[in-house]
Write a protein that holds these residues in place. Structure first.
Motif, PDB file in Angstrom:
ATOM      1  N   ARG C 361       0.836  -1.205   0.372  1.00 11.08           N
ATOM      2  CA  ARG C 361       0.057  -0.148  -0.049  1.00 11.08           C
ATOM      3  C   ARG C 361       0.876   1.280   0.003  1.00 11.08           C
ATOM      4  NH1 ARG C 361      -5.478  -1.203   0.506  1.00 11.08           N
ATOM      5  NH2 ARG C 361      -5.932   0.889   0.332  1.00 11.08           N
ATOM      6  N   GLY C 362       2.227   1.331   0.680  1.00  8.39           N
ATOM      7  CA  GLY C 362       3.051   2.239   0.692  1.00  8.39           C
ATOM      8  C   GLY C 362       3.473   2.691  -0.795  1.00  8.39           C
ATOM      9  N   ILE C 363       4.439   1.699  -1.117  1.00  5.34           N
ATOM     10  CA  ILE C 363       4.996   2.023  -2.462  1.00  5.34           C
ATOM     11  C   ILE C 363       4.698   1.305  -3.519  1.00  5.34           C
ATOM     12  CG2 ILE C 363       6.799   3.175  -1.146  1.00  5.34           C
ATOM     13  CD1 ILE C 363       8.527   0.750  -1.969  1.00  5.34           C
ATOM     14  N   GLY C 364       3.774   0.070  -3.449  1.00  4.43           N
ATOM     15  CA  GLY C 364       3.423  -0.808  -4.463  1.00  4.43           C
ATOM     16  C   GLY C 364       2.215  -0.183  -5.244  1.00  4.43           C
ATOM     17  N   LEU C 365       1.641   0.840  -5.080  1.00  2.77           N
ATOM     18  CA  LEU C 365       0.502   1.008  -6.103  1.00  2.77           C
ATOM     19  C   LEU C 365       0.053   2.586  -6.387  1.00  2.77           C
ATOM     20  CD1 LEU C 365      -2.042  -1.484  -4.871  1.00  2.77           C
ATOM     21  CD2 LEU C 365      -1.074  -1.586  -6.967  1.00  2.77           C
ATOM     22  N   LEU C 366      -0.408   2.975  -7.314  1.00  2.00           N
ATOM     23  CA  LEU C 366      -0.928   4.198  -7.603  1.00  2.00           C
ATOM     24  C   LEU C 366      -2.315   3.872  -7.303  1.00  2.00           C
ATOM     25  CD1 LEU C 366       1.159   5.261 -10.686  1.00  2.00           C
ATOM     26  CD2 LEU C 366       1.384   6.179  -8.384  1.00  2.00           C
TER      27      LEU C 366
END
Lengths: 346, 414, 526
Positions: C361-366
């Motif tokens: 959720r932090g740096i995996g998805l836009l």
């Protein structure tokens, strides 16, 4: 279906709905109250067109993650400098207008870049700093305007030194876009030239946002961590966005001025950013998302309210200065709403 | 040697502005009496507004740009007492009560708003100020005389809707607080020195026996201050100024009362809660402090003090423009506090006073200094706004840089 | 009948769909030490959060089961209530304000006040602080745990170990304290300090206060505990009385899942190790907060599936994050003979080394872009795919993006309304699939995957793991997988490296025994 409706309304926001409802109400009230509907509507259209580019500046800067552009005055100042140089050379007509844009470019590029560098160092507090850097630049420029060397005497203050507070553009390029090819439909005048210029600008921004840089900028703005992990230089993207926004700000004030007929120096640009921010938010933008549609829709509703509320209010409550009050409440209300929503998500 | 260096580095801002004031004074060449009496006037009327900023800073909410809302509460109170034709101290007391009530309500709402926009309090405060301004205009310019029945020969606009845009207080209200009791500056200085002497004597008697060197130091301090006072009173050119300048005692007491209140709060449980919340919201919450309540309380305190401050300011002025008098309150007060050496996460009563004195001195000297140098009165005026906006911008930038650096250092150390 | 202080009966808790506690019982007498052991995600923290009435529990629908405090049923709904009952907690991250003195921290929100004129009118919160008494009481609390520091020094200047003891002093200082929870207290301590802490705990319990001790250091657990509760996957495995088992037995209980791994069909390790080395990692140090890698040395072979296992905080996650360039690192990583630069994700990606982060959720998805954009972003950035050229400028080619995205959605079975949907509305498992799709579309030669199955449902787990294996077998992609779930590593990996204290403790075969894994993960040589 019901759920979807509710979700749509929640997304849209109460403040925004009130504003749109208000706009529709006064737009209907104008003919109902037997006011001069066509003239007022024409005025509203002109104001939409003239403010459009200023609102458009919000797109790149919000998309790249630097928040609402409260430092719009910086771009405006660059535009004013460009305009001043061109007028000082006594350039008129289209030459004058486009020369103004051309002369403003080096200033806005450099200022935008520097401003971008600053914003990269103060991540997390951009909005407040942007506001006060904007204020500080304006007040510093007030002193500069007093001492700037001017050859063209029309620009000089009648008494003493320095630049005039308001320079009349009639002799230069007032209405150059407005009067380019005005279309009149049964008394309703549409400043097509200005609209075309606005659409051209929107189209260019659209193209930019759909190029590789634009896409990567969007990613960098939305999720800097993800962008960095995917090899995107977040800081550079932010500088691109901020610089583009500053350049558009410079062009925006020139478009505004040609329609307004005056070029206003000194403290007048101070509060312009708030109206522009409010307009794009009204159009449906949120802290990190802003589209061309948000700009067009927002500027339409916001400027529509401002132009039409005054005459309507004057019928209902004679001699009141309601237009300014409406502007203050709506624009700041919508910004507060966006701030509350933006922080709530975290 | 090291302490001197430290002193300079810690008080860099203050020293810079002190030098700037000195320079401006030398260039302006105004009569000392004019400068001093004007300065007294300005410090008296601006101090409380600056003091209003201290508590939110303590509670970690940064510079409270929302004090504008408090200022508007005071203006509303004055409109009401003018309408009721109240004068003198009675008018002041009623105005104080009314503006306290209004500002408690406004402060509560503002505090709730701050809780919704945690981390963005400063910009929220500023925008809330503008928004409040809109509401204020709506009430007094549109609703008064239409929805709210109101007519006052003196106050209303001829059409019957709204309040006039310049509000002149009725006779006996201008300076109602200031004019009750005035003393010469020299008398006040002597009185302060007497109090100081008594306090020192008390300290020596109570604790002196244990600590000889401390006694010695305080006696030396006393001698230095005594000599300074004697010099002020005896040198003719200075004493002429000091005996001519008058101090409004009631206003002075009011200022002192508010600063004692601010100081007092820091030493209470509530003050400790403010500080705990200000340092780390998460830890404060985990230790059972009701963070939202504490932050609302801090905002209410600030708003109420600000409204008192604006009241003191306006009674001194006597006339004010109904709809714009509050506009610069936020910026000027905040700039003054920062000039005094405060930062966005730390401010003391002392810094507030140093700041007010330096900032107001610069304010009153800048126009004439500007005229002397550039032969243009406007330069000085603009210079003032450059200074106020610039100081705030620089302070904000430095704070953000510091915060980001700290964050990076913290990430490194784990 | 002994003096039962706390009883928790059939405690259950679910977050959304996933059940993290499935009926756990425990019982604690006054003056007793109870240890909770289990792998990460076994449910220890959740259990303690329930006991402490944390907001994270209350706001997600509370818990099931019953808590008895001194024989009375209680429903703890806030930390304040827990404190009132006499439950204290020594947190893993310090709950200390560095700018405050020891006294101010110990007395945080329990300040002693003197009444004055104003406080009589406006209530006790306006009371003046009584520094003298506070100082004195703090001194007493510090003396109780033999901490020799002045109560008026600032906490920020103290060493980590001392801070830990200040936290303990704060709990001791509470007059009504009956139970103190220690959440991995020795993780940050030196050996001497750990020793001291153990002695302190013994003293505390001798005074009649009960202690719940959470630790991964099995030797300490064995020494200290009167009773040990072993949790695994949210279930109570066993409750052991003192002396019933040793570290080896405990390790087996923690890790073992009654799955027989001894005869899983895998590729023989010897054969893998004969293959060409694609990546040499030498003395890699990564300063990732809370997951420091101190000196990792390992070779990665062409086409293998390598697993990194280990407990949280030991640094297993830091390895792939460091190589991907997300955290400051030093040491040397050579890829196909060339040195990889650190802190430069772009250079690493250009070498076709992909990374799927554990921080989904932090740096995996836009979250506010389409699934299509999420899947294609990396390939656009690195390989300039999905653009159409118009003379001298390029524009996004939505059509080819859509084709690719649709293919991936099909292949991974991403449940969504279409490629234009935003991933914010997807379930965790489908979000994870989007993350993996992005890394795959960019067609990497080596793919680092961190915690691919954390917090997702079983169906998605299987799809993802099967897909990774297929990627490895069909396309020959070398896969390096970091996971807290030992079982899944053992079903799919060729080799598994155990990471302990920021280093490679050992490289095991998936078929090695449960004890071996358990002990090595706890830092005990097997």
């Amino acid at each position: 279906m019901k759920m979807k409706c509710r979700q749509f309304f929640e997304e849209f926001g109460v403040t925004r709905m009130i504003a749109v409802g208000f706009f529709l109400a006064i737009a209907i009230a104008v003919p109902v109250l037997h006011l001069n509907t066509l003239t007022l509507y024409s005025q509203a259209l002109t104001r939409m067109a003239m403010n459009g580019v200023l609102v458009l500046t919000m797109v790149p800067i919000m998309v790249c993650g630097a928040g609402m552009n409260f430092a719009l005055p910086i771009g405006i100042i660059c535009g004013l400098i460009g305009g001043l140089i061109s007028m000082n050379m006594n350039l008129q007509g289209f030459t004058g207008f486009f020369a103004s844009i051309l002369f403003s470019l080096p200033f806005s590029l450099v200022m935008g870049y520097l401003y971008g560098l600053l914003m990269n160092r103060v991540k997390g507090s951009e909005m407040m700093i942007a506001t006060y850097v904007g204020f500080a630049v304006i007040s510093a420029m007030c002193i500069v305007w007093l001492f700037v060397p001017i050859d063209n005497l029309v620009l000089r203050m009648q008494m003493g030194r320095g630049l005039r507070k308001d320079v009349v553009l009639t002799d230069f390029w007032a209405g150059i876009l407005d009067d380019l090819c005005p279309v009149t439909i049964g008394g309703l005048t549409i400043p097509l030239g200005t609209f075309l210029f606005l659409f051209l600008m929107c189209f260019l921004v659209y193209l930019y946002m759909h190029s590789k840089t634009g896409i990567m900028m969007r990613a960098a703005g939305q999720n800097p961590g993800l962008a960095a992990a995917n090899g995107i230089n977040v800081d550079r993207m932010r500088i691109w966005g901020i610089t583009l926004s500053t350049v558009l700000g410079a062009i925006g004030i020139l478009v505004y001025a040609q329609s307004y007929g005056f070029m206003q120096f000194y403290e007048s640009p101070k509060m312009m950013s708030f109206s522009a921010v409010a307009a794009v938010l009204l159009g449906g933008a949120s802290n990190k998302r802003a589209s061309i549609f948000n700009v067009i829709f927002g500027v339409m509703v916001f400027q529509g309210i401002l132009t039409l509320s005054m005459p309507v209010a004057n019928v209902l409550l004679p001699e009141s200065n309601i237009s300014d009050i409406v502007r203050m409440i709506i624009s700041n209300g919508i910004i507060l709403y966006a701030l509350g929503k933006g922080s709530g998500k975290k | 040697m090291k302490t001197i260096k430290q002193f300079f580095s810690e008080n860099l801002v203050v020293i810079f502005f002190a030098l700037l004031c000195l320079g401006a004074y030398l260039i302006a060449g105004q009569a000392p009496y004019v400068v001093v009496s004007d300065l007294i006037n300005r410090v008296m009327r601006n101090s409380i507004l600056v003091l209003a900023l201290i508590i939110p800073i303590m509670a970690g909410m940064g510079l409270n740009f929302g004090i504008v809302v408090g200022a508007m509460s005071a203006q509303a109170a004055i409109i009401l007492i003018t309408h009721w034709r109240m004068t003198g101290m009675a008018g002041i007391v009623v105005a104080l009560l009314v503006c306290t009530v209004i500002s408690v309500i406004c402060g509560y709402l503002l505090g709730m708003l701050f809780n919704k926009t945690r981390g963005q309090e400063m910009i929220t405060g500023m925008i809330a100020g503008y928004f409040g301004n809109g509401i204020y205009l709506l009430i007094f310019l549109v609703l008064f005389g239409t929805v709210i029945p109101f007519w006052d020969e003196e106050l209303s606009i001829r059409s019957g809707i709204g309040i006039k845009d310049t509000l002149k207080m009725i006779d006996g209200m201008k300076g109602a607080m200031d004019n009750v009791w005035k003393l010469q500056l020299s008398q006040v200085l002597i009185a302060v020195f007497v109090l100081y002497t008594l306090y020192m004597a008390y300290c020596i008697v109570k604790r002196g026996r244990e600590n000889r060197s401390a006694v010695k130091i305080s006696v030396i301090k006393w001698l230095i201050w005594g000599a300074a006072l004697a010099a002020v009173l005896l040198i003719p050119s200075v004493s002429a100024v000091v005996t001519r300048c008058k101090i409004p005692m009631i206003t002075l007491f009011f200022v002192i009362l508010v600063s004692v209140l601010c100081q007092f709060i820091t030493s209470t449980k509530l003050g400790q809660d403010f500080r705990s919340v200000g340092m780390d919201i998460g830890i404060a919450e985990a230790s059972g402090i009701n963070v939202n309540r504490i932050r609302i309380l801090a905002t209410i305190f600030s708003t109420v003090i600000a409204s008192w401050g604006q009241l003191a300011f306006l009674q001194n002025m006597g006339t004010f423009s109904t709809y714009t008098a509050q506009q610069n309150v936020g910026t000027f007060s905040i700039a003054a506090l920062l000039v005094g050496g405060a930062s966005i996460d730390k401010a003391t009563v002392r810094q507030a006073f140093i700041g007010v004195v330096l900032f107001q001195l610069l304010f009153l000297l800048a126009p004439s200094a500007g005229t002397k140098i550039f032969n243009d009165t406007q330069v000085g005026e603009y210079f003032r706004t450059v200074i106020s906006n610039g100081v705030i911008a620089v302070a904000l930038v430095l704070h953000a840089l510091n915060k980001n650096r700290k964050k990076a250092a913290q990430a490194d150390s784990i | 009948m002994q003096n039962v202080l706390l009883e928790m009966k059939q405690i259950e808790k679910e977050f959304g769909q996933t059940k993290v506690l499935k009926g756990v019982d425990l019982r604690l007498d006054a003056g007793e030490v109870l240890s909770l052991v289990g792998e990460n995600g076994a449910g220890k923290s959740t259990l303690m959060n329930i006991l402490f009435g944390m907001q994270s529990i209350v706001s997600t629908g509370g818990y099931g089961g019953e808590i008895l405090w001194e024989g009375q049923t209680v429903k703890i709904s806030s930390p304040a209530q827990a404190m009132e009952l006499g439950i204290g907690m020594v947190h893993q991250e310090f709950m200390l304000l560095p700018a405050y003195t020891v006294t101010e921290n110990v007395k945080l929100n329990r300040e002693i006040t003197k009444s004055n004129l104003i406080s009589r009118v406006l209530g006790p919160s306006m009371g003046t602080l009584d520094h003298k008494t506070m100082q004195q009481e703090t001194k007493e609390a510090l003396d109780k745990i033999h901490l020799n520091v002045k109560p008026d020094i600032q906490v920020g200047s103290m060493s980590v170990g001392f801070k830990q003891f200040v936290e303990i002093a704060r709990e001791i200082d509470k007059k009504n304290i009956r139970l103190i929870v220690f959440d991995e207290p020795t993780a940050v301590l030196t050996d001497v300090e750990s020793r001291w802490l153990m002695d302190t705990i013994k003293e505390i319990t001798a005074a009649g206060v009960a202690v719940i001790f959470i630790s991964h250091k099995l030797n300490e657990v064995i020494e200290l505990s009167d009773r040990i509760v072993v949790l695994r996957d949210g279930e109570l495995v066993q409750t052991l009385e003192r002396g019933e088992t040793d570290a080896t037995g405990l390790a087996r209980l923690m890790v073992g899942r009654n799955v027989d791994f001894s005869n899983i069909e895998g590729r023989p390790v010897e054969e893998i190790e004969k293959r060409e080395v694609v990546m040499e990692i030498r003395d890699l140090k990564v300063s990732m907060p809370g997951e420091k890698a101190k000196s990792v040395t390992i070779d990665i072979h062409e086409g293998e599936i390598l697993g990194f296992c280990g407990l949280a905080g030991q640094g297993k996650l830091a390895i792939s994050n460091g190589i991907a360039g997300l955290y400051p690192s030093s040491g040397e990583v050579r890829y196909k003979g060339e040195t990889l630069p650190f802190g430069n994700p772009l250079a690493v990606l250009k070498k076709k080394i992909g990374f799927v982060s554990e921080d989904r959720r932090g740096i995996g998805l836009l979250l506010d872009e389409s699934i299509r954009m999420n899947i294609c972003l990396l390939a656009m950035q690195i390989r300039n795919r999905f653009f159409r050229s118009f003379g001298f400028f390029k524009q996004v080619d939505t059509k080819s993006m859509k084709e690719t995205a649709d293919a991936m959605i099909q292949e991974l079975g991403i449940k969504c309304t279409g490629d234009a949907q935003h991933p914010s509305a997807l379930s965790g498992g489908n979000q994870q699939k989007v993350c993996i799709a992005r890394a795959v579309v960019f067609s990497p030669d080596v793919l680092f995957v961190s915690e691919p199955t954390r917090g997702i449902d079983i169906g998605a787990k299987k799809v993802i793991l099967d897909y990774l294996v297929r990627l490895n077998r069909e396309k020959g992609t070398t896969i390096v997988m970091t996971s807290s779930e030992l079982t899944e590593l053992r079903t799919m990996c060729d080799r598994i490296a155990v990471i302990y204290d920021g280093k490679v403790k050992a490289i095991l075969k998936p078929t090695d025994s449960d004890e071996k894994f358990g002990l090595l993960m706890s830092g005990i040589d097997a």
